[in-house]
Design an enzyme around this catalytic site. Structure first.
Site, mmCIF file in Angstrom:
data_model
loop_
_atom_site.group_PDB
_atom_site.id
_atom_site.type_symbol
_atom_site.label_atom_id
_atom_site.label_comp_id
_atom_site.label_asym_id
_atom_site.label_seq_id
_atom_site.Cartn_x
_atom_site.Cartn_y
_atom_site.Cartn_z
ATOM 1 C CE LYS A 1 40.717 10.951 19.403
ATOM 2 N NZ LYS A 1 40.858 10.214 18.139
HETATM 3 P P1 NAD Z 1 50.525 5.547 19.983
HETATM 4 O O1 NAD Z 1 50.453 6.046 21.368
HETATM 5 O O2 NAD Z 1 50.378 4.093 19.716
HETATM 6 O O3 NAD Z 1 51.902 6.030 19.296
HETATM 7 C C1 NAD Z 1 52.301 7.364 19.269
HETATM 8 C C2 NAD Z 1 53.724 7.417 18.723
HETATM 9 O O4 NAD Z 1 54.103 8.788 18.544
HETATM 10 C C3 NAD Z 1 54.772 6.805 19.664
HETATM 11 O O5 NAD Z 1 55.727 6.110 18.909
HETATM 12 C C4 NAD Z 1 55.418 8.034 20.322
HETATM 13 O O6 NAD Z 1 56.743 7.814 20.742
HETATM 14 C C5 NAD Z 1 55.358 9.010 19.168
HETATM 15 N N1 NAD Z 1 55.441 10.410 19.605
HETATM 16 C C6 NAD Z 1 54.790 11.005 20.624
HETATM 17 N N2 NAD Z 1 55.135 12.297 20.718
HETATM 18 C C7 NAD Z 1 56.027 12.517 19.715
HETATM 19 C C8 NAD Z 1 56.764 13.655 19.287
HETATM 20 N N3 NAD Z 1 56.640 14.818 19.919
HETATM 21 N N4 NAD Z 1 57.597 13.516 18.218
HETATM 22 C C9 NAD Z 1 57.719 12.332 17.587
HETATM 23 N N5 NAD Z 1 57.039 11.219 17.945
HETATM 24 C C10 NAD Z 1 56.219 11.328 18.997
HETATM 25 O O7 NAD Z 1 49.412 6.385 19.171
HETATM 26 P P2 NAD Z 1 48.682 5.971 17.818
HETATM 27 O O8 NAD Z 1 47.439 5.255 18.175
HETATM 28 O O9 NAD Z 1 49.668 5.368 16.900
HETATM 29 O O10 NAD Z 1 48.216 7.416 17.273
HETATM 30 C C11 NAD Z 1 49.101 8.271 16.546
HETATM 31 C C12 NAD Z 1 48.284 9.335 15.812
HETATM 32 O O11 NAD Z 1 47.342 8.697 14.935
HETATM 33 C C13 NAD Z 1 47.450 10.257 16.696
HETATM 34 O O12 NAD Z 1 47.351 11.522 16.080
HETATM 35 C C14 NAD Z 1 46.078 9.586 16.692
HETATM 36 O O13 NAD Z 1 45.040 10.477 17.010
HETATM 37 C C15 NAD Z 1 46.029 9.145 15.243
HETATM 38 N N6 NAD Z 1 45.075 8.060 14.961
HETATM 39 C C16 NAD Z 1 45.145 6.876 15.632
HETATM 40 C C17 NAD Z 1 44.263 5.852 15.289
HETATM 41 C C18 NAD Z 1 44.337 4.488 15.934
HETATM 42 O O14 NAD Z 1 43.630 3.589 15.468
HETATM 43 N N7 NAD Z 1 45.161 4.268 16.942
HETATM 44 C C19 NAD Z 1 43.288 6.062 14.313
HETATM 45 C C20 NAD Z 1 43.261 7.282 13.641
HETATM 46 C C21 NAD Z 1 44.164 8.264 13.970
#
Ligand code: NAD
Length: 419
Positions: free
Chosen positions: A107
């Site tokens: 990461k």
């Molecule tokens: P992103 O940046 O695209 O979206 C994050 C979302 O969470 C946004 O809508 C933001 O407004 C919201 N957010 C942030 N802080 C918040 C809070 N305190 N309360 C409520 N909402 C909040 O990120 P993403 O890529 O969608 O990742 C989201 C989660 O999924 C993370 O934990 C990430 O590690 C995990 N993840 C992502 C992927 C991927 O392919 N992008 C893969 C596996 C896991």
């Protein structure tokens, strides 16, 4: 290790200790599995648009190298710390092993606020960070992908920065890049699609009809928006959605396309969305629904709200959304079907793996091929977790971790200790 100490790293270690005890792993392998193999901390100086130079701390952590190159996202968020990145790298290891991918976990992160930075500032930040971590990354060494606060554009800048240095573009250096640069069809949607697929498998198991079900999704970024869209496509009503600054509720179902356009046009101001009633993120998580999908940040479900959840399926799209204290409460309640994070959101890294394989072969698959292969891996991983949980009377989280951790331990023990 003191260097990594943080609530997130302690949480990851607590989970690991529990599963290591359960598996009776030899002591000699535990220390090797708990501590990251390599870490690079870099200072990233960036000239901002107003002429100031700001130095951002950046991290890349590679958790283990026993099964192949390392793989994991890059996060841009003000709260990024070394401990958080190390915890996320460890979870990536168990996730990749659970899905049967030939990777160790990694990461990266930069403590910055991408919402307050211009596109040019983000480009300078990304290119300089890439330059600083170049000694530790590569298509056969460590492959980055998007995470919170980063996206396809970020990956394109990393690819280009490496290409400028190498004199040739090697698309396998990153995944989750634009299709035009060798990205895979279906990668953008893959994590959310996997979350929806597994939430549907959980509903099937419980005898809930997806077409009559309701869901609440926290986070409307890459993971949450696609999870919501795919769930809705199967007839599930999305009654609540939350983002960083608030949430909305509509018992008749939210119009997701209208919500998406509203958020884009209004700088993520969800409270003024006309298609729903504004609520807080705390209220959102406690709404009565069939599926609750936390798809934002870690530690959303804690000992404070775990007893008040009113969902039947908890589909963990985010990494580490449930603290061990909350886990205990949920286990004791026994009325929530948990799809644990390392299973629930593994669709992203699975299609990242497909992207990497296509890049190495200079060959591309159709979206139907990608999705078909994705569903097969998700189904296998789901079945492995359910089988283990049932046979050994384990929580789904412990069962998922047991499968992933055992595979990494076996690899370490079989390879032995060098020299
Ligand atoms: P992103 O940046 O695209 O979206 C994050 C979302 O969470 C946004 O809508 C933001 O407004 C919201 N957010 C942030 N802080 C918040 C809070 N305190 N309360 C409520 N909402 C909040 O990120 P993403 O890529 O969608 O990742 C989201 C989660 O999924 C993370 O934990 C990430 O590690 C995990 N993840 C992502 C992927 C991927 O392919 N992008 C893969 C596996 C896991």
């Amino acid at each position: 290790m003191q260097e990594y100490d943080s609530p997130m790293f302690r949480m990851a270690c607590q989970q690991f200790d529990r599963v290591a005890d359960y598996l009776a792993l030899p002591q000699e392998v535990r220390g090797r599995m708990k501590q990251p193999k390599r870490t690079l901390i870099v200072s990233v100086p960036v000239r901002m648009d107003d002429g100031r130079v700001v130095v951002f701390p950046g991290y890349r952590v590679q958790h283990h190298l026993s099964l192949g190159p390392t793989k994991g996202g890059l996060r841009y968020h003000p709260d990024v710390t070394l401990g958080e990145v190390a915890a996320l790298a460890m979870w990536m290891s168990w996730k990749c092993a659970l899905a049967g991918l030939p990777y160790g976990g990694a990461k990266g992160g930069i403590a910055c606020d991408p919402r307050k930075m211009s596109l040019r500032e983000l480009e300078r930040l990304t290119r300089r960070f890439t330059q600083e971590v170049i000694p530790l990354i590569g298509g056969h060494v460590d492959v980055m992908a998007p995470d919170v606060g980063t996206n396809e554009q970020t990956m394109a800048w990393i690819l280009d920065t490496c290409a400028m240095r190498e004199g040739e573009a090697r698309p396998e250096i990153v995944t989750g890049k634009p299709i035009s640069l060798g990205g895979s069809l279906g990668r953008r949607e893959a994590t959310g699609r996997g979350v929806a697929f597994l939430a549907n498998r959980a509903m099937d198991t419980l005898g809930i009809d997806a077409a009559k079900a309701t869901a609440v999704v926290q986070g409307f970024g890459n993971v949450g928006s696609h999870a919501a869209l795919v769930l809705a496509r199967h007839g599930t009503k999305i009654i609540g959605v939350g983002v960083q600054d608030g949430a909305v509720y509509n018992p008749n179902g939210l119009d997701l396309a209208a919500l998406d356009s509203h958020l884009r046009a209004n700088n993520h101001d969800i409270a003024n969305f006309p298609g729903g009633e504004p609520i807080t993120n705390e209220q959102l998580l406690e709404l009565k629904c069939d599926v609750l999908a936390p798809c934002a940040l870690e530690r959303a479900i804690t000992e404070k709200n775990a007893a008040r959840l009113k969902c039947r399926v908890l589909a963990e799209g985010a990494n580490g959304p449930t603290t061990p204290e909350a886990d205990k409460i949920i286990e004791e309640r026994g009325d929530i079907f948990v799809v644990p994070d390392i299973l629930c959101n593994c669709g992203g890294v699975v299609v990242s793996y497909f992207e990497w394989v296509q890049n190495l072969q200079s060959f591309s698959w159709t979206e139907a091929e990608v999705n078909d292969k994705l569903y097969r891996i998700l189904e296998q991983a789901f079945a492995a977790v359910m089988h283990r949980a049932k046979r050994e009377k384990l929580s789904h989280r412990l069962a998922a971790l047991a499968v992933g951790v055992q595979r990494v331990a076996d690899a370490k023990l079989q390879r032995g200790l060098f020299p």
